[in-house]
Scaffold this active site. Structure first.
Site, PDB file in Angstrom:
ATOM      1  N   THR A  21       0.844  -1.185   0.000  1.00  0.00           N
ATOM      2  CA  THR A  21       0.000   0.000   0.000  1.00  0.00           C
ATOM      3  C   THR A  21       0.888   1.248   0.000  1.00  0.00           C
ATOM      4  O   THR A  21       2.072   1.167  -0.312  1.00  0.00           O
ATOM      5  CB  THR A  21      -0.997  -0.034   1.189  1.00  0.00           C
ATOM      6  N   ASN A  22       0.321   2.419   0.324  1.00  0.00           N
ATOM      7  CA  ASN A  22       1.111   3.656   0.360  1.00  0.00           C
ATOM      8  C   ASN A  22       0.630   4.545   1.501  1.00  0.00           C
ATOM      9  O   ASN A  22      -0.268   4.171   2.248  1.00  0.00           O
ATOM     10  CB  ASN A  22       1.029   4.365  -0.999  1.00  0.00           C
ATOM     11  N   ARG A  23       1.205   5.736   1.611  1.00  0.00           N
ATOM     12  CA  ARG A  23       0.983   6.571   2.791  1.00  0.00           C
ATOM     13  C   ARG A  23      -0.270   7.442   2.745  1.00  0.00           C
ATOM     14  O   ARG A  23      -0.456   8.301   3.596  1.00  0.00           O
ATOM     15  CB  ARG A  23       2.180   7.500   2.998  1.00  0.00           C
ATOM     16  N   ALA A  88      -4.803   7.712  -3.994  1.00  0.00           N
ATOM     17  CA  ALA A  88      -3.410   7.370  -4.303  1.00  0.00           C
ATOM     18  C   ALA A  88      -3.402   5.899  -4.707  1.00  0.00           C
ATOM     19  O   ALA A  88      -3.277   5.002  -3.865  1.00  0.00           O
ATOM     20  CB  ALA A  88      -2.531   7.609  -3.086  1.00  0.00           C
TER      21      ALA A  88
END
Ligand code: C5P
Length: 215
Positions: A21-23, A88
């Protein structure tokens, strides 16, 4: 009007217990959804997994992976006058999802990744969307140039750009400082809370509606 908003990160499964995943916190997209609902618009919020409470009075479509989000947007975008892509989305996903938990074995482990579909990039070309199309560009360098490139490649009317290398704004922060990048001009907005910017941005996109892009 009906406004479709994508928000949050996506989760790309590796095996039954792990994912990439991402932030992204989802705060900017949820602030937009909240502001749009408060102004009386119908809001369809297509969201990846976040910790945020779902705003009242909206149609909430939960998704996990980029592929799920793609399908949800494909289904709902035809109902929208305005589409704002604040999610995102992971650019890549594991080529295979292991059916069982991957066990420790060698000292290194190589994951093969494959490209995810570009949801925003499909809005005009594949989904045939002709409403107001807004993308986001989270950049760490050459913010204006990269945002303008995205605007052109993805057929957007507006790209909202910010510099995520700055600690005080962007990912997971409650504040943001953004540039509105149009085909012919760039308008900086002052640093403000995502809540305040959400309201400002909804006003900006309302002003972009014309008889030809209104459903
Ligand atoms: O990831 P990138 O910087 O290209 O994202 C720019 C815009 O494209 C954002 O609005 C993002 O929500 C959207 N995007 C998308 N699907 C992807 C990648 C990005 O909708 N697979």
């Amino acid at each position: 009007m009906t406004i479709l908003i994508t928000a949050g990160p996506t989760r790309e499964a590796i095996d039954p217990v792990r994912y990439l995943t991402n932030r992204s916190s989802g705060k900017m997209g949820y602030a937009l959804a909240d502001a749009a609902a408060q102004k009386g618009h119908r809001v369809i919020l297509v969201s990846g997994p976040t910790e945020i409470d779902v705003p009242d009075g909206i149609d909430f479509i939960p998704t996990e992976s980029a592929a799920d989000m793609y399908q949800a947007v494909e289904y709902w975008i035809g109902k929208a006058d305005i589409a704002i892509f604040a999610a995102a989305v992971a650019d890549y996903r594991p080529a295979q999802i292991a059916e069982q938990k991957i066990k420790k074995s060698g000292d290194t482990l190589t994951l093969e990744l494959v490209r995810n579909p570009d949801i925003l990039g499909s809005a005009r070309s594949t989904f045939g969307f002709n409403g107001v199309l807004v993308g986001f560009a989270a950049e760490t360098e050459d913010v204006e140039e990269n945002a303008l490139g995205k605007l052109e490649r993805k057929g957007c009317d507006l790209v909202v750009a910010n510099d995520v290398s700055r600690k005080d704004i962007g990912f997971d922060s409650n504040e943001n400082e953004i540039l509105l990048v149009y085909p012919d001009r760039i308008v900086p907005l002052e640093k403000a809370s995502k809540h305040h910017l959400g309201h400002q941005l909804i006003e900006v996109v309302e002003g972009m509606i014309t008889p030809s892009n209104h459903q």
